[in-house]
Design an enzyme around this catalytic site. Structure first.
Site, PDB file in Angstrom:
ATOM      1  N   SER A  46      -0.626   3.928   0.900  1.00 35.23           N
ATOM      2  CA  SER A  46      -0.327   3.174  -0.328  1.00 35.23           C
ATOM      3  C   SER A  46      -1.656   2.866  -1.020  1.00 35.23           C
ATOM      4  CB  SER A  46       0.331   1.844   0.037  1.00 35.23           C
ATOM      5  OG  SER A  46      -0.518   1.124   0.929  1.00 35.23           O
ATOM      6  N   THR A  48      -2.575  -0.095  -1.579  1.00 34.68           N
ATOM      7  CA  THR A  48      -3.041  -1.264  -0.825  1.00 34.68           C
ATOM      8  C   THR A  48      -4.032  -0.845   0.254  1.00 34.68           C
ATOM      9  OG1 THR A  48      -0.949  -2.392  -1.221  1.00 34.68           O
ATOM     10  CG2 THR A  48      -2.266  -3.167   0.650  1.00 34.68           C
ATOM     11  N   TYR A  49      -3.731   0.240   0.936  1.00 31.09           N
ATOM     12  CA  TYR A  49      -4.551   0.711   2.054  1.00 31.09           C
ATOM     13  C   TYR A  49      -6.002   0.959   1.624  1.00 31.09           C
ATOM     14  CZ  TYR A  49      -5.736   3.512   6.174  1.00 31.09           C
ATOM     15  OH  TYR A  49      -6.315   3.991   7.311  1.00 31.09           O
ATOM     16  N   ALA A  51      -7.688  -0.528  -0.914  1.00 30.32           N
ATOM     17  CA  ALA A  51      -8.392  -1.648  -1.568  1.00 30.32           C
ATOM     18  C   ALA A  51      -9.576  -2.061  -0.708  1.00 30.32           C
ATOM     19  CB  ALA A  51      -7.438  -2.815  -1.789  1.00 30.32           C
ATOM     20  N   GLN A  52     -10.751  -2.103  -1.337  1.00 32.63           N
ATOM     21  CA  GLN A  52     -11.957  -2.384  -0.543  1.00 32.63           C
ATOM     22  C   GLN A  52     -12.434  -3.819  -0.738  1.00 32.63           C
ATOM     23  OE1 GLN A  52     -14.742   0.349  -2.228  1.00 32.63           O
ATOM     24  NE2 GLN A  52     -13.643   2.171  -1.551  1.00 32.63           N
ATOM     25  N   GLY A  54     -11.436  -7.034  -1.904  1.00 29.32           N
ATOM     26  CA  GLY A  54     -10.897  -8.225  -1.274  1.00 29.32           C
ATOM     27  C   GLY A  54      -9.733  -8.831  -2.027  1.00 29.32           C
ATOM     28  N   GLU A 120     -17.159 -11.338  -7.747  1.00 30.06           N
ATOM     29  CA  GLU A 120     -17.075 -10.066  -8.469  1.00 30.06           C
ATOM     30  C   GLU A 120     -17.107 -10.339  -9.956  1.00 30.06           C
ATOM     31  OE1 GLU A 120     -14.527  -6.728  -7.216  1.00 30.06           O
ATOM     32  OE2 GLU A 120     -13.838  -8.057  -5.644  1.00 30.06           O
ATOM     33  N   HIS A 248     -11.953   2.157 -14.213  1.00 29.41           N
ATOM     34  CA  HIS A 248     -13.160   1.766 -13.487  1.00 29.41           C
ATOM     35  C   HIS A 248     -14.282   2.677 -13.985  1.00 29.41           C
ATOM     36  CE1 HIS A 248     -15.949   1.064 -10.213  1.00 29.41           C
ATOM     37  NE2 HIS A 248     -15.207   0.039  -9.839  1.00 29.41           N
ATOM     38  N   ARG A 294     -17.471  -4.221 -17.759  1.00 30.32           N
ATOM     39  CA  ARG A 294     -16.874  -2.983 -17.257  1.00 30.32           C
ATOM     40  C   ARG A 294     -16.318  -2.074 -18.362  1.00 30.32           C
ATOM     41  NH1 ARG A 294     -12.064  -3.123 -12.748  1.00 30.32           N
ATOM     42  NH2 ARG A 294     -13.761  -3.597 -11.347  1.00 30.32           N
ATOM     43  N   HIS A 355      -7.573   3.104 -13.018  1.00 31.18           N
ATOM     44  CA  HIS A 355      -7.641   2.267 -11.812  1.00 31.18           C
ATOM     45  C   HIS A 355      -6.407   1.394 -11.612  1.00 31.18           C
ATOM     46  CE1 HIS A 355      -9.738   0.403  -8.548  1.00 31.18           C
ATOM     47  NE2 HIS A 355      -9.858  -0.763  -9.130  1.00 31.18           N
ATOM     48  N   ARG A 390      -7.089  -6.905 -16.092  1.00 35.62           N
ATOM     49  CA  ARG A 390      -6.963  -7.585 -14.799  1.00 35.62           C
ATOM     50  C   ARG A 390      -8.300  -8.118 -14.310  1.00 35.62           C
ATOM     51  NH1 ARG A 390      -7.232  -5.129  -9.032  1.00 35.62           N
ATOM     52  NH2 ARG A 390      -8.776  -3.908 -10.151  1.00 35.62           N
TER      53      ARG A 390
HETATM   54  C1  LIG Z   1      -9.546   2.389  -4.571  1.00 33.34           C
HETATM   55  C2  LIG Z   1      -8.867   1.109  -4.929  1.00 33.34           C
HETATM   56  C3  LIG Z   1      -9.499  -0.107  -4.677  1.00 33.34           C
HETATM   57  C4  LIG Z   1      -8.849  -1.321  -4.992  1.00 33.34           C
HETATM   58  N1  LIG Z   1      -9.446  -2.495  -4.657  1.00 33.34           N
HETATM   59  C5  LIG Z   1      -8.783  -3.668  -4.838  1.00 33.34           C
HETATM   60  C6  LIG Z   1      -9.301  -4.898  -4.362  1.00 33.34           C
HETATM   61  O1  LIG Z   1     -10.371  -4.941  -3.754  1.00 33.34           O
HETATM   62  N2  LIG Z   1      -8.583  -6.037  -4.583  1.00 33.34           N
HETATM   63  C7  LIG Z   1      -7.380  -6.050  -5.238  1.00 33.34           C
HETATM   64  O2  LIG Z   1      -6.778  -7.120  -5.413  1.00 33.34           O
HETATM   65  N3  LIG Z   1      -6.855  -4.873  -5.699  1.00 33.34           N
HETATM   66  C8  LIG Z   1      -7.508  -3.704  -5.504  1.00 33.34           C
HETATM   67  N4  LIG Z   1      -6.961  -2.527  -5.944  1.00 33.34           N
HETATM   68  C9  LIG Z   1      -5.623  -2.555  -6.551  1.00 33.34           C
HETATM   69  C10 LIG Z   1      -4.573  -2.805  -5.465  1.00 33.34           C
HETATM   70  O3  LIG Z   1      -4.912  -2.049  -4.320  1.00 33.34           O
HETATM   71  C11 LIG Z   1      -3.155  -2.447  -5.896  1.00 33.34           C
HETATM   72  O4  LIG Z   1      -2.890  -2.992  -7.153  1.00 33.34           O
HETATM   73  C12 LIG Z   1      -2.128  -2.985  -4.906  1.00 33.34           C
HETATM   74  O5  LIG Z   1      -2.455  -2.573  -3.611  1.00 33.34           O
HETATM   75  C13 LIG Z   1      -0.721  -2.522  -5.262  1.00 33.34           C
HETATM   76  O6  LIG Z   1       0.142  -2.911  -4.232  1.00 33.34           O
HETATM   77  P1  LIG Z   1       1.681  -2.548  -4.323  1.00 33.34           P
HETATM   78  O7  LIG Z   1       2.316  -3.063  -3.072  1.00 33.34           O
HETATM   79  O8  LIG Z   1       2.237  -2.981  -5.618  1.00 33.34           O
HETATM   80  O9  LIG Z   1       1.716  -0.944  -4.351  1.00 33.34           O
HETATM   81  P2  LIG Z   1       1.110   0.162  -3.304  1.00 33.34           P
HETATM   82  O10 LIG Z   1       0.205  -0.468  -2.325  1.00 33.34           O
HETATM   83  O11 LIG Z   1       0.596   1.242  -4.130  1.00 33.34           O
HETATM   84  O12 LIG Z   1       2.425   0.638  -2.553  1.00 33.34           O
HETATM   85  C14 LIG Z   1       3.393   1.440  -3.215  1.00 33.34           C
HETATM   86  C15 LIG Z   1       4.434   1.879  -2.187  1.00 33.34           C
HETATM   87  O13 LIG Z   1       5.529   2.486  -2.870  1.00 33.34           O
HETATM   88  C16 LIG Z   1       5.835   3.743  -2.255  1.00 33.34           C
HETATM   89  N5  LIG Z   1       6.481   4.598  -3.274  1.00 33.34           N
HETATM   90  C17 LIG Z   1       6.029   4.929  -4.497  1.00 33.34           C
HETATM   91  N6  LIG Z   1       6.952   5.681  -5.139  1.00 33.34           N
HETATM   92  C18 LIG Z   1       8.011   5.816  -4.302  1.00 33.34           C
HETATM   93  C19 LIG Z   1       9.272   6.469  -4.398  1.00 33.34           C
HETATM   94  N7  LIG Z   1       9.668   7.166  -5.491  1.00 33.34           N
HETATM   95  N8  LIG Z   1      10.105   6.392  -3.340  1.00 33.34           N
HETATM   96  C20 LIG Z   1       9.751   5.720  -2.202  1.00 33.34           C
HETATM   97  N9  LIG Z   1       8.560   5.087  -2.059  1.00 33.34           N
HETATM   98  C21 LIG Z   1       7.716   5.126  -3.108  1.00 33.34           C
HETATM   99  C22 LIG Z   1       4.489   4.228  -1.743  1.00 33.34           C
HETATM  100  O14 LIG Z   1       4.640   5.242  -0.774  1.00 33.34           O
HETATM  101  C23 LIG Z   1       3.935   2.910  -1.190  1.00 33.34           C
HETATM  102  O15 LIG Z   1       4.521   2.626   0.066  1.00 33.34           O
HETATM  103  C24 LIG Z   1      -7.582  -1.308  -5.630  1.00 33.34           C
HETATM  104  C25 LIG Z   1      -6.955  -0.088  -5.896  1.00 33.34           C
HETATM  105  C26 LIG Z   1      -7.575   1.108  -5.551  1.00 33.34           C
HETATM  106  C27 LIG Z   1      -6.866   2.389  -5.821  1.00 33.34           C
END
Ligand SMILES: Cc1cc2nc3c(=O)[nH]c(=O)nc-3n(C[C@H](O)[C@H](O)[C@H](O)COP(=O)(O)OP(=O)(O)OC[C@H]3O[C@@H](n4cnc5c(N)ncnc54)[C@H](O)[C@@H]3O)c2cc1C
Length: 524
Positions: A46, A48-49, A51-52, A54, A120, A248, A294, A355, A390
């Protein structure tokens, strides 16, 4: 033809990043029967996995009012005040109760027992909790492990949601047209058997994450194509603010790197941006040069790339570092070395990257969407917390808070009587003759979507570019729709159908809004 099955639960949660996992944990604790599905083959995969940085909490000399001001300043003032109040007022309690006390996330501590609060861009206080530089990974793995202990949580991987099930839309009962529309689950593709199964649920929670991967360059994994926006749109839920896509400024430009982020603190420690020819350029754009906000840095890089027809610029830390590079940036140093770049000796090729999506399925402070019995949480939703842009590290917290609150709301109002007649729902329609899919067609369609979005609906937008994007994408949509109706069901085909729709949603929203604000920049 594959044989489809029927699954039932009190709550169906689509997606298991931080938002879906938080909802599942709270629903499980309330004794509700939960089906939680993910299209990935492992539940942890995902955004979430990855996110570095915090997750926002509350620093020592900090309070809810100061956090609120920072969020609203970054969001250019168009944030939803009620949602900001919820996040700033209750966020810390959620972090402490769920992440620290219950899940025992080992947040980094500076000395002995004192939590280390990082700072940050955009934050006026040190308030970000982190687990070194792998916060998201630790949180995600811990959540999934905790959920697996509940017998009332049914985890299903390799399941791709195709469409939300709604009454009256999918009902055979014509009388249902006189009732309020509501969501009663989803059609879900089993990635292995290729059957489209029916998942009935009293309540459905969309937690499908963001859509960075509809752009050519993105920090998101390639699977983050915004399926939830597309499904909610087709089901008739309100969607807002889709034009506010945050970019980003610096991700690694390398054929194999898939958007590895180069932290903004690298510029904070002296690194300078240069053209491919080695010429610095930030002084042309801002008095603050590399330390400009940014958005300004992102736009400057994009202008330089466009004007010189170049695919990247250089970030030179080696010539200017004020710190010992290997010690200060061990992870970035190690990762870049894997791609053959030694950042202690040479500049890093970088490109901006899509991003975060600030808009999405409009929800209230409990995650309720405009469609009956449908909730949306995390990045797919728009609570209005982020307004036009954001504030760093608020998105994990938003997923935690809204995921939990949505499940609390469902448990508080739970009605065990199913509000519909299940036998009246249409099974999935399969064409008489299913065509095998040609991966070359899918790859080319994605390339067209991604490069169109990058060049015409990306960092700098004009009416001309957006109109061109709209025309090109609409033409492509017709072709994809035809292909979708005839092709054998496959996660790739479903993804393409979702993706073209999301690209058009962003383009339409950007075209309709001539005012530059936050992450949406119109040059005309
Ligand atoms: C590299 C990177 C660094 C980041 N660093 C930060 C940070 O330091 N701090 C912070 O607050 N945010 C950070 N963010 C943003 C943050 O990680 C995300 O906004 C947040 O994790 C989103 O969480 P979520 O649960 O909404 O979605 P996700 O974590 O993206 O989970 C989505 C889920 O939905 C599932 N899914 C999607 N489509 C379907 C479908 N059609 N059918 C079934 N399953 C589906 C996926 O498989 C997954 O399980 C970062 C993002 C990135 C990419």
């Amino acid at each position: 033809m594959p044989k489809d099955r029927i699954f039932r639960s009190d709550v169906l949660i689509i997606g298991c990043g931080i938002a879906g996992a938080s909802a599942a944990l709270e629903a499980a604790k309330s004794g509700l029967r939960v089906n939680i599905i993910t299209k990935a083959s492992v539940p942890e995969e995902s955004n979430t996995y990855y996110a570095q940085g915090g997750i926002v909490s509350m620093g020592k000399d900090d309070n809810a009012r100061i956090l609120k001001e920072d969020i609203i300043k970054t969001g250019d003032g168009i944030n939803n005040p009620e949602s900001v109040e919820v996040l700033a007022g209750q966020g810390r309690e959620f972090v402490e109760r769920i992440l620290i006390e219950e899940l025992r996330i080992p947040f980094t501590r500076s000395s002995g027992e004192t939590l280390d609060y990082a700072q940050e861009a955009g934050h006026s206080r040190r308030r970000i909790l982190h687990v070194k530089d792998s916060t998201g990974r630790t949180i995600e793995e811990t959540f999934i492990a905790a959920l697996k202990k509940y017998s009332n949580v049914n985890f299903m991987t390799g399941r791709t949601a195709v469409d939300l099930l709604t009454v009256p839309h999918h009902s055979r009962n014509l009388i249902s047209y006189y009732r309020e529309p509501q969501c009663i689950g989803a059609y879900v593709l089993d990635n292995t058997s290729r059957a489209v199964d029916i998942y009935f649920a009293n309540y459905t929670v969309l937690a499908t994450g963001g859509c960075g991967a509809v752009y050519l360059y993105t920090s998101n994994p390639r699977e983050a194509i915004g399926a939830g926006y597309a499904m909610a749109h087709r089901a008739g839920a309100r969607i807002v603010n889709m034009e506010y896509i945050q970019f980003h400024p610096t991700s690694l430009y390398h054929r194999d790197s898939d958007g590895f982020l180069i932290s903004e603190t690298v510029r904070g420690e002296g690194a300078r941006l240069k053209t491919k020819e080695g010429q610095t350029f930030m002084e042309k754009y801002s008095d603050k040069r590399e330390l400009a906000p940014r958005d300004e840095v992102t736009r400057a890089i994009y202008e330089e790339m466009t004007n010189s027809d170049s695919s990247y610029v250089l970030l030179d830390l080696a010539s200017y570092a004020k710190v010992e590079i290997k010690k200060r940036f061990p992870y970035i140093h190690k990762t870049c070395l894997e791609y053959g770049i030694d950042i202690t000796r040479e500049p890093i090729p970088v490109v901006p990257a899509a991003h975060y999506g600030c808009g999405g399925v409009l929800v209230d402070e409990w995650g309720r969407s405009s469609l009956g019995n449908l909730y949306a949480v995390g990045e797919v939703s728009c609570t209005g917390v982020h307004g036009a842009n954001r504030l760093a590290s608020t998105s994990l917290l938003e997923g935690l808070v809204w995921g939990t609150r949505a499940a609390q709301d469902i448990a508080a109002h739970f009605d065990p009587a199913l509000p519909y007649e299940q036998e009246e729902i249409h099974p999935w329609y399969y064409p008489d003759r299913e065509e095998e899919i040609d991966p070359a067609l899918i790859n080319q369609d994605w390339l067209t979507i991604r490069s169109t979005m990058w060049n015409y609906a990306g960092i700098i937008r004009t009416r001309k570019r957006l109109e061109r994007a709209k025309a090109d994408l609409e033409y492509l949509r017709h072709r994809i729709e035809k292909f979708y109706k005839e092709a054998k069901m496959d996660p790739k085909v479903v993804g393409l159908k979702h993706g073209i729709q999301v690209a058009l949603m962003i383009t339409h929203a950007a075209l309709a809004n001539p005012i530059s604000l936050g992450a949406h920049f119109r040059k005309d």
